[in-house]
Enzyme design. Structure first.
Site, PDB file in Angstrom:
ATOM      1  N   GLY A  52       0.785  -1.326   0.034  1.00 33.56           N
ATOM      2  CA  GLY A  52      -0.095   0.085   0.039  1.00 33.56           C
ATOM      3  C   GLY A  52       0.640   1.286  -0.053  1.00 33.56           C
ATOM      4  O   GLY A  52       2.045   1.212   0.373  1.00 33.56           O
ATOM      5  N   GLY A  66       1.647   5.136   1.502  1.00 35.79           N
ATOM      6  CA  GLY A  66       1.822   5.461   3.022  1.00 35.79           C
ATOM      7  C   GLY A  66       2.977   5.177   3.623  1.00 35.79           C
ATOM      8  O   GLY A  66       2.911   5.215   5.001  1.00 35.79           O
ATOM      9  N   HIS A  67       3.794   4.232   3.132  1.00 39.31           N
ATOM     10  CA  HIS A  67       5.058   3.917   3.884  1.00 39.31           C
ATOM     11  C   HIS A  67       6.168   4.528   3.114  1.00 39.31           C
ATOM     12  O   HIS A  67       7.335   3.878   3.456  1.00 39.31           O
ATOM     13  CB  HIS A  67       5.153   1.971   3.697  1.00 39.31           C
ATOM     14  N   LYS A  79       5.450  -8.376   1.844  1.00 35.13           N
ATOM     15  CA  LYS A  79       5.401  -8.092   3.539  1.00 35.13           C
ATOM     16  C   LYS A  79       4.052  -9.104   4.105  1.00 35.13           C
ATOM     17  O   LYS A  79       3.059  -9.055   3.312  1.00 35.13           O
ATOM     18  CB  LYS A  79       5.061  -6.732   3.750  1.00 35.13           C
ATOM     19  N   ASP A 122      -1.623  -8.169   1.077  1.00 32.40           N
ATOM     20  CA  ASP A 122      -0.613  -8.559   0.224  1.00 32.40           C
ATOM     21  C   ASP A 122      -0.464  -9.908  -0.294  1.00 32.40           C
ATOM     22  O   ASP A 122      -0.186 -10.101  -1.449  1.00 32.40           O
ATOM     23  CB  ASP A 122       0.667  -7.960   0.936  1.00 32.40           C
ATOM     24  N   HIS A 175       0.711   0.590   9.455  1.00 32.52           N
ATOM     25  CA  HIS A 175      -0.680   0.989   9.083  1.00 32.52           C
ATOM     26  C   HIS A 175      -1.395   1.661   9.794  1.00 32.52           C
ATOM     27  O   HIS A 175      -3.078   1.714   9.781  1.00 32.52           O
ATOM     28  CB  HIS A 175      -1.526  -0.525   8.526  1.00 32.52           C
TER      29      HIS A 175
END
Ligand SMILES: Nc1ncnc2c1ncn2[C@@H]1O[C@H](COP(=O)(O)OP(=O)(O)O)[C@@H](O)[C@H]1O
Ligand SMILES: Nc1ncnc2c1ncn2[C@@H]1O[C@H](COP(=O)(O)OP(=O)(O)O)[C@@H](O)[C@H]1O
Ligand SMILES: [Mg+2]
Ligand SMILES: [Mg+2]
Ligand SMILES: [Mg+2]
Ligand SMILES: [Mg+2]
Lengths: 331, 204, 331, 204
Positions: A53, A55-56, A104, A109, A217
């Site tokens: 996703g 945001g990392h 991950k 995922d 998250h």
């Protein structure tokens, strides 16, 4: 929490575009902007592909380049990419030596990567390494277990260096799987995060509290605790990590303090100092260090400590040159 | 009974409407024990399917349902994408294999099993399976539409007492207890919307 | 705002110690821990020394290493270092070719560096470059003028590369002074900062407000405004910058989006994207890009945009190899 | 009149005490138009001087004052370090040059001019000079200790109406108006504490 954004719908795409514009010497967009890839592939080298996703950031896009990943697929915020993105990346990046997918350990995922593999397997040789470096403590052990968090960087760097040396697919998978078992990470948050789509915070903590055992998250951790002095926080993280992995005397290690997005470098270095002292007291030989904001949870105030026990070969791979937007080591 | 094109479009719209109305609620549930995106994920999927409505309505029902599943897979991402996608793709395939809808409970059972395999999960893990299995059971017992919907809603609420064993909520361990699972909730909402649609349109 | 710290008194020293521990391949402490220096000096090269208050990490310590600074002096939080620190750094770093002191334009910094120069001038050849890249707009022009902010990195990088080539002291000063006039920076903050010593925020802003024209010391800017979409914020910054510097057609430039400490990489890239689009529309040739958290104001949520108009020679110096904790370019 | 060692120690303690009591207040003033550290900076300086009290009290007064200035320079940093440091170093040097304290207003005038040179600043720039000059003026007019202290406090308050032309507050432009300058405030506090000390101890 306030953010620099225009609309929640466009923010991932705009940020990605800015990233590619800023780092054109390393990366370009893949077909249909479904992924970010190296500007130049190396024919005959196993293609390393990761994703997850958004945001990392800078993970994983910041690790695309010589010495590390060949391509990275980015989903919506905290949402794994879809199989078509992954399939496109496989098709473009595989130059004949097969693909290693670094995933991950999250159900989402894994399922999306699995579906992609089912779609592409008849045309490509594909293996996976599932990273699960999160500590087990505080959870039951019955569930799916450890998440993949900041230790993913270590796996991507070391497999990346090995791939650059021309090692075959199966060998790279073996290196990754073995390494994964010797990495542990634990995170702590001083704040929750605001999910841009809904302007809602995942959790809120009082000024005298912190959330222990968080992932990346924005989710709560395994316990809410009173905010302590940095030394006490780091000691707790380091003790939990050390109890969760077997450290033989004179073990060599990489110690990695990672910022979750809203914590500035000065605090990360202070935390590193405490973690380093702790590890040396436990007779861990901290041979390599990494401190910085590499694997984030949007703008969360917080950090994680990662301990990776490394063999001499792995240390040599860690030291191999890498030229990416976020990690750089000269030859 | 409606013609299939109208049926497909009607169901798509019914699902889109209920998800849109509950996007924020689903995200809030996901904030408590997950990462806060389940509502947005489902909404993105529904919008993508709606956008293909015209093309879908021209297909035979099994093909349309399978295609909807594929569209979800390609647009939702996260856990919800592969799970709901697999559900619909498998329903479509089973419908096609059986050449009709005469034994829908069995069709559904096969599809739910495929979802469980995809998620490596079981009943009681605090996921959307904890709504899907009861719904299938109700259908197998030829319950009324109203009872199927009630069963779905009740089952979603029952997930509050469960400890999550799969998905992000499982990382919370005991802290997941006391919260309704977002996937179970979306599943109950969709079930209710579908039952309501069939009820209004005198089908079954 | 919460922080990872033990006591306000020790936090700078602990963070510095962590930094030196993590980056031992580049840096060591100087005598009495009064400054951070390169592990190895290059005899005959002009010594480049900078410094300032703590709270701006990774600047300047993160820029110590081959291709950039020789030593950096760190004061207390937001407090310039004292003359004895600077004198010690001069004494240790000057290998005979003289010292160039790179100073950010603040009264405190200038006075402390001046006193140090008065103390050391009889034994060392010393020149200074004063960096003042902040925009003038919104202020009166009668005061001392522009602050030295994120553009300092650009000056240190380019002079650093020139020094590495063996250029003499006076020439380096000329390069620095000329360059300084062609760099402009403007900052915006979404939050104030908490000064650790007193657990007090410098300013607070509502959730629908922002502070325009901030520097890097947690101080208020020149106006409080309604929070806007990122594109509108960036346009305002870029327009103000462009109006404050003469941009000839086809000017080549480095565009630098800098995080102030609490803003994560994803937002910085989104901002970079908007800034890049703006500059290209104005026919500025963005030849080089930098995006990251390099010059901070503790944990302030915010960013700054820097435009540096560069000659071809300066671009070549920018591209020269550098190996420091925070900036890295391979040969 | 006290012996010099007692005088030096007494003054050091009086200054330390008033700064310690007002550290937070001075930081708050600095938060409004600067970077919030003026109180901590001054406190660090006072602690450093106190720590050297024993050694200082053995020196002749001019040497002690000069040494205090140097200690401030080496420990305070920021703007306050060089400014207060220069003030005291110059007072010490002037006292030594004049071989006595007989013309303190002139001594002080020279030292203030050195501060202004160091800061490239003038009266009216909204800095500690806007307290130093009036205090010097009051002393030159042989005002009473109480009047000197009053003049210092009044002058500090008058800085609120000024627009800052030097130091961090100058970056705020018109927004600096309406706030008392932190350096002016610390200077008034110190002046008052010193006047009070002399008053209590029957000196001058
Ligand atoms: N392994 C799994 N098996 C079955 N259902 C799952 C599994 N993992 C997650 N889920 C369901 O998916 C829901 C979460 O979906 P969503 O929030 O869209 O994805 P993500 O967890 O990737 O953010 C959960 O509430 C749960 O019902
Ligand atoms: N150039 C200058 N000349 C005279 N006084 C100054 C000058 N710059 C700053 N000051 C004084 O110093 C005070 C601020 O001191 P301090 O907060 O300790 O340092 P800094 O501004 O470096 O944080 C101001 O309030 C002002 O009175
Ligand atoms: Mg998600
Ligand atoms: Mg979710
Ligand atoms: Mg200061
Ligand atoms: Mg100050």
């Amino acid at each position: 929490m306030k953010k620099f954004m225009n609309t929640a719908e466009t923010m991932v795409a705009e940020s990605l575009e800015g990233f590619v514009r800023a780092h054109g010497e390393f990366v370009v967009f893949g077909a249909g902007r479904k992924f970010v890839r190296r500007r130049h592939f190396t024919p005959g080298k196993v293609a390393l592909i990761s994703g997850g996703g958004a945001g990392h950031e800078p993970m994983h896009i910041g690790f695309v380049g010589k010495g590390m990943l060949d391509a990275a697929c980015v989903g919506h915020i905290f949402t794994s990419p879809t199989p078509d993105q992954i399939v496109s990346a496989i098709e473009e990046a595989d130059t004949g030596a097969g693909c290693l997918l670094i995933i991950k350990n999250y159900d989402g995922d894994i399922m999306n990567f699995e579906m992609a593999i089912e779609m592409a397997a008849h045309r490509h040789r594909i293996e996976t390494v599932i990273v699960s470096d999160d500590i087990e403590a505080g959870r039951t052990g019955e569930g799916r277990g450890r998440r993949g968090v900041a230790g993913t960087l270590v796996v991507e760097k070391i497999i990346g260096a090995a791939a650059e040396r021309g090692l075959p697919l199966e060998e790279l998978k073996r290196i990754g799987d073995r390494l994964n078992g010797r990495i542990r990470t634990m995170g702590v948050a001083l704040s929750g995060v605001t999910i841009p789509q809904i302007q809602r915070t995942t959790f809120s903590v009082n000024t005298d509290e912190m959330e222990m055992g968080v992932g990346i998250h924005g989710e709560p951790g395994h316990s809410r605790q009173r905010l302590l002095a940095a030394d006490a926080i780091i000691r707790h993280l380091c003790e939990t990590i050390s109890a969760d992995i077997s450290i033989l005397p004179d073990t060599k290690a990489l110690l990695f303090v990672n910022g979750l997005g809203g914590t500035p470098p000065a605090e990360l270095y202070l935390a590193y100092n405490a973690a380093h002292r702790f590890m040396e007291e436990r007779l861990v030989h901290v041979e390599r260090a990494l401190v910085g904001t590499y694997v984030t949870s949007l703008d969360m105030q917080g950090l994680s400590v990662t301990l990776a026990l490394l063999t001499d070969d792995e240390i040599a791979l860690w030291d191999s040159p890498v030229a990416t937007a976020a990690l750089h080591l000269s030859p | 009974m409606q013609a299939e094109p109208v049926l497909v479009l009607g169901l798509i719209e019914a699902c889109r409407a209920v998800i849109t109305a509950n996007t924020d609620h689903l995200c809030a549930l996901d904030c408590a024990i997950g990462d806060g995106d389940h509502g947005s994920n489902m909404q993105r999927g529904c919008e993508a399917v709606s956008a293909e409505g015209a093309a879908l309505s021209k297909l035979p029902l099994p093909d349309a349902v399978e295609k909807i599943g594929m569209t979800l897979v390609m647009n939702v991402g996260g856990a919800a994408g592969p799970l709901y996608g697999t559900l619909l793709m498998e329903i479509g395939r089973e419908l096609r294999a059986r050449d009709g809808t005469d034994d829908f409970p069995t069709v559904l059972k096969k599809a739910i099993d495929a979802v469980a395999r995809r998620g490596r999960s079981h009943a009681g893990d605090k996921t959307l399976l904890d709504v899907l299995y009861p719904v299938q059971d109700a259908l197998a017992q030829s319950s009324t539409l109203i009872d199927v919907a009630r069963r779905a809603e009740l089952s979603a609420n029952l997930t509050a007492a469960m400890k999550a064993m799969r998905g992000r909520a499982s990382y919370l361990g005991d802290r997941s207890i006391g919260h309704v699972d977002p996937g179970a909730s979306s599943c109950a909402l969709l079930t209710t919307a579908i039952c309501h649609y069939f009820g209004e349109n005198h089908r079954i």
